[in-house]
Design a protein around this motif. Structure first.
Motif, short mmCIF file in Angstrom:
data_model
loop_
_atom_site.label_atom_id
_atom_site.label_comp_id
_atom_site.label_asym_id
_atom_site.label_seq_id
_atom_site.Cartn_x
_atom_site.Cartn_y
_atom_site.Cartn_z
N ARG A 1 0.81 9.06 6.54
CA ARG A 1 2.05 8.99 7.32
C ARG A 1 1.99 9.92 8.53
O ARG A 1 2.46 9.57 9.61
CB ARG A 1 3.26 9.32 6.43
CG ARG A 1 3.58 8.21 5.44
CD ARG A 1 4.92 8.41 4.74
NE ARG A 1 5.12 9.73 4.21
CZ ARG A 1 4.74 10.16 3.01
NH1 ARG A 1 4.10 9.34 2.21
NH2 ARG A 1 4.99 11.39 2.62
N GLU A 2 1.37 11.10 8.36
CA GLU A 2 1.21 12.02 9.50
C GLU A 2 0.35 11.37 10.58
O GLU A 2 0.65 11.49 11.77
CB GLU A 2 0.57 13.33 9.05
CG GLU A 2 1.51 14.23 8.29
CD GLU A 2 0.81 15.46 7.74
OE1 GLU A 2 -0.45 15.53 7.73
OE2 GLU A 2 1.53 16.37 7.30
N PHE B 1 2.01 7.22 16.97
CA PHE B 1 3.21 6.82 17.71
C PHE B 1 3.61 7.90 18.72
O PHE B 1 4.08 7.58 19.81
CB PHE B 1 4.37 6.50 16.76
CG PHE B 1 4.31 5.10 16.24
CD1 PHE B 1 4.81 4.04 16.99
CD2 PHE B 1 3.75 4.82 15.01
CE1 PHE B 1 4.76 2.73 16.53
CE2 PHE B 1 3.69 3.52 14.53
CZ PHE B 1 4.19 2.47 15.29
N GLU B 2 3.43 9.17 18.38
CA GLU B 2 3.73 10.24 19.34
C GLU B 2 2.84 10.14 20.57
O GLU B 2 3.30 10.36 21.69
CB GLU B 2 3.57 11.60 18.67
CG GLU B 2 4.67 11.92 17.69
CD GLU B 2 4.41 13.16 16.86
OE1 GLU B 2 3.25 13.63 16.82
OE2 GLU B 2 5.35 13.64 16.22
N ILE C 1 13.49 8.65 14.35
CA ILE C 1 12.81 7.50 13.75
C ILE C 1 11.54 7.95 13.02
O ILE C 1 11.28 7.55 11.88
CB ILE C 1 12.48 6.44 14.81
CG1 ILE C 1 13.76 5.87 15.41
CG2 ILE C 1 11.62 5.32 14.21
CD1 ILE C 1 13.53 5.02 16.64
N LEU C 2 10.75 8.80 13.66
CA LEU C 2 9.51 9.26 13.04
C LEU C 2 9.79 10.16 11.84
O LEU C 2 9.10 10.09 10.82
CB LEU C 2 8.61 9.97 14.06
CG LEU C 2 8.08 9.08 15.18
CD1 LEU C 2 7.25 9.91 16.17
CD2 LEU C 2 7.25 7.94 14.63
N ASN C 3 10.81 11.02 11.95
CA ASN C 3 11.17 11.86 10.81
C ASN C 3 11.59 11.02 9.61
O ASN C 3 11.24 11.32 8.48
CB ASN C 3 12.31 12.82 11.17
CG ASN C 3 11.82 14.04 11.90
OD1 ASN C 3 10.72 14.50 11.67
ND2 ASN C 3 12.64 14.57 12.79
N THR C 4 12.35 9.98 9.86
CA THR C 4 12.80 9.11 8.78
C THR C 4 11.61 8.42 8.12
O THR C 4 11.54 8.33 6.89
CB THR C 4 13.81 8.08 9.30
OG1 THR C 4 14.93 8.78 9.85
CG2 THR C 4 14.28 7.17 8.19
N PHE C 5 10.65 7.98 8.91
CA PHE C 5 9.45 7.38 8.35
C PHE C 5 8.66 8.41 7.54
O PHE C 5 8.19 8.12 6.44
CB PHE C 5 8.57 6.81 9.47
CG PHE C 5 7.23 6.31 8.99
CD1 PHE C 5 7.13 5.07 8.37
CD2 PHE C 5 6.08 7.06 9.15
CE1 PHE C 5 5.90 4.60 7.92
CE2 PHE C 5 4.85 6.61 8.70
CZ PHE C 5 4.76 5.37 8.09
N MET C 6 8.53 9.61 8.08
CA MET C 6 7.71 10.64 7.45
C MET C 6 8.33 11.16 6.17
O MET C 6 7.67 11.31 5.15
CB MET C 6 7.50 11.78 8.46
CG MET C 6 6.60 12.87 7.99
SD MET C 6 4.92 12.29 7.82
CE MET C 6 4.29 13.50 6.68
N VAL D 1 0.85 -1.19 0.00
CA VAL D 1 0.00 0.00 0.00
C VAL D 1 0.89 1.24 0.00
O VAL D 1 1.85 1.32 0.76
CB VAL D 1 -0.92 0.01 1.25
CG1 VAL D 1 -1.72 1.28 1.32
CG2 VAL D 1 -1.80 -1.22 1.28
N MET D 2 0.56 2.18 -0.84
CA MET D 2 1.31 3.44 -0.88
C MET D 2 0.58 4.44 0.03
O MET D 2 -0.58 4.75 -0.18
CB MET D 2 1.37 3.99 -2.31
CG MET D 2 2.11 3.07 -3.26
SD MET D 2 3.81 2.74 -2.77
CE MET D 2 4.54 4.32 -3.01
N TYR D 3 1.28 4.90 1.03
CA TYR D 3 0.69 5.84 1.98
C TYR D 3 1.01 7.26 1.53
O TYR D 3 2.14 7.57 1.18
CB TYR D 3 1.25 5.61 3.39
CG TYR D 3 0.85 4.27 3.95
CD1 TYR D 3 -0.40 4.09 4.51
CD2 TYR D 3 1.72 3.19 3.91
CE1 TYR D 3 -0.79 2.86 5.01
CE2 TYR D 3 1.35 1.96 4.42
CZ TYR D 3 0.10 1.80 4.97
OH TYR D 3 -0.27 0.59 5.46
#
Length: 75
Positions: free
Chosen positions: A37-38, A44-45, A59-64, A30-32
């Motif tokens: 992603r936000e 997670f936050e 970690i979250l910045n890298t995912f975002m 699936v393409m998010y």
């Protein structure tokens, strides 16, 4: 849950669980979009706030964003 119930829950253990959780999103076909992603990052936050983890250490910045913007600032 396993970290919270362990004898010595710590930040690094929580961060590893965050990494594992985010990998599950990356491994799907699936393409998010940005909004998706936000939403994932916000979730997670919220979990981090509940357990007292103040930073995902990028970690979250890298995912975002696909990279950690803080790494660029340090260079």
């Amino acid at each position: 849950r396993s970290v919270a119930l362990s004898a010595n829950p710590n930040k690094q253990a929580y961060l590893e669980k965050i990494r594992i959780g985010l990998r599950r999103f990356e491994d799907t076909e699936v393409m998010y979009d940005t909004e998706d992603r936000e939403r994932v990052c916000h979730y997670f936050e919220e979990l981090m706030n509940l357990v007292g983890v103040e930073s995902s250490e990028g970690i979250l910045n890298t995912f975002m964003y696909g990279f950690n913007p803080d790494d660029i600032k340090r260079q």
